[in-house]
Scaffold this motif. Structure first.
Motif, PDB file in Angstrom:
ATOM      1  N   MET A  97       0.846  -1.184   0.000  1.00 52.97           N
ATOM      2  CA  MET A  97       0.000   0.000   0.000  1.00 52.97           C
ATOM      3  C   MET A  97       0.886   1.240   0.000  1.00 52.97           C
ATOM      4  O   MET A  97       1.968   1.240   0.581  1.00 52.97           O
ATOM      5  N   GLY A  98       0.421   2.290  -0.643  1.00 55.76           N
ATOM      6  CA  GLY A  98       1.190   3.523  -0.665  1.00 55.76           C
ATOM      7  C   GLY A  98       0.532   4.542  -1.571  1.00 55.76           C
ATOM      8  O   GLY A  98      -0.435   4.249  -2.282  1.00 55.76           O
TER       9      GLY A  98
ATOM     10  N   ASN B 199      -1.802  -4.802  -4.897  1.00 58.74           N
ATOM     11  CA  ASN B 199      -1.838  -3.383  -4.528  1.00 58.74           C
ATOM     12  C   ASN B 199      -3.104  -2.741  -5.082  1.00 58.74           C
ATOM     13  O   ASN B 199      -3.987  -3.433  -5.573  1.00 58.74           O
TER      14      ASN B 199
ATOM     15  N   ASN C  95     -10.327  -0.632  -0.318  1.00 57.10           N
ATOM     16  CA  ASN C  95      -9.252  -0.814   0.655  1.00 57.10           C
ATOM     17  C   ASN C  95      -9.497  -2.045   1.522  1.00 57.10           C
ATOM     18  O   ASN C  95      -8.556  -2.718   1.929  1.00 57.10           O
TER      19      ASN C  95
ATOM     20  N   ALA D 225       3.126  -1.041   4.238  1.00 56.71           N
ATOM     21  CA  ALA D 225       2.710   0.343   4.004  1.00 56.71           C
ATOM     22  C   ALA D 225       3.941   1.169   3.661  1.00 56.71           C
ATOM     23  O   ALA D 225       4.844   1.313   4.479  1.00 56.71           O
ATOM     24  N   CYS D 226       3.954   1.675   2.440  1.00 56.20           N
ATOM     25  CA  CYS D 226       5.015   2.573   1.989  1.00 56.20           C
ATOM     26  C   CYS D 226       4.510   4.008   2.139  1.00 56.20           C
ATOM     27  O   CYS D 226       3.401   4.235   2.604  1.00 56.20           O
TER      28      CYS D 226
ATOM     29  N   GLY E 254       2.717   7.286   1.905  1.00 58.02           N
ATOM     30  CA  GLY E 254       1.375   7.551   1.399  1.00 58.02           C
ATOM     31  C   GLY E 254       0.661   8.558   2.266  1.00 58.02           C
ATOM     32  O   GLY E 254       1.246   9.155   3.171  1.00 58.02           O
TER      33      GLY E 254
ATOM     34  N   THR F 122      -3.540   5.386   2.556  1.00 58.10           N
ATOM     35  CA  THR F 122      -2.623   4.412   3.141  1.00 58.10           C
ATOM     36  C   THR F 122      -2.883   4.274   4.639  1.00 58.10           C
ATOM     37  O   THR F 122      -2.879   3.156   5.172  1.00 58.10           O
TER      38      THR F 122
ATOM     39  N   GLU G 238      -5.762   2.055   5.151  1.00 58.50           N
ATOM     40  CA  GLU G 238      -5.410   0.647   4.947  1.00 58.50           C
ATOM     41  C   GLU G 238      -4.656   0.082   6.146  1.00 58.50           C
ATOM     42  O   GLU G 238      -4.891  -1.066   6.544  1.00 58.50           O
TER      43      GLU G 238
ATOM     44  N   PHE H 288       7.461   4.637   6.625  1.00 58.09           N
ATOM     45  CA  PHE H 288       6.177   5.296   6.842  1.00 58.09           C
ATOM     46  C   PHE H 288       6.128   5.715   8.302  1.00 58.09           C
ATOM     47  O   PHE H 288       6.214   4.874   9.187  1.00 58.09           O
TER      48      PHE H 288
END
Length: 163
Positions: free
Chosen positions: A10-11, A39, A90, A102-103, A105, A109, A112, A128
């Motif tokens: 996610m991101g 994703n 989501n 989680a990147c 975002g 994000t 999520e 993150f």
């Protein structure tokens, strides 16, 4: 038949060059481990970069799209899932993933991450910053913060070993 391990990435739809590079290499690593990358499917930011990395490394990619068409799908998403439900997708992203990464975002994000924690899905935060809010979840072993793709893969393996 053994079902494949699905790693949700996610991101944000917009990200820095460094975050995009991390997402690309994360996608490559996911494919290299034989995991499936899932994703949000759009041709933007973390989604496009992670799908490209996984696909170019020979992995399988799934994109859960908010639309009822695939015009905005990333070109490296091999299985676009058209939902027509907007951000409600989501929930599908999270519930289908065995581990969520989680990147970088924004609010999407964050939503999520919140859904993953609500449903007991382990979360790896790759660069993150969530502040102190996630501390209680870290104490319960549901979330881990990392700074590199190698650390991310290690955290995923640790979470998967607990399944």
């Amino acid at each position: 038949m053994k079902r494949p391990v699905i790693i949700g990435v996610m991101g944000g739809g917009s990200a820095t060059a460094a975050d995009m590079a991390d997402a690309y290499f994360l996608g490559q690593r996911i494919a290299g481990e034989g995991w499936v990358l899932l994703n949000g499917g759009r041709n933007a930011g973390i989604m496009a970069a992670s799908a490209k990395g996984a696909a170019e490394a020979g992995g399988l990619t799934i994109g859960i799209l908010p639309d009822d068409h695939d015009r905005h799908a990333a070109p490296h998403v091999q299985i676009p899932v058209l939902t027509g439900i907007g951000s409600a997708r989501n929930c599908i992203n999270i519930l289908t993933s065995h581990v969520v990464v989680a990147c970088a975002g924004g609010m999407g994000t964050l939503s999520e991450i919140a859904l993953a924690l609500k449903y007991g899905r382990p979360v790896v935060l790759l660069n993150f910053r969530g502040g102190d809010f996630f501390e209680g979840y870290a104490d319960r072993g549901l979330i881990r913060s990392v700074e590199t793709v190698a650390e991310t893969a290690g955290a995923i393996k640790t979470f998967l070993s607990r399944r």
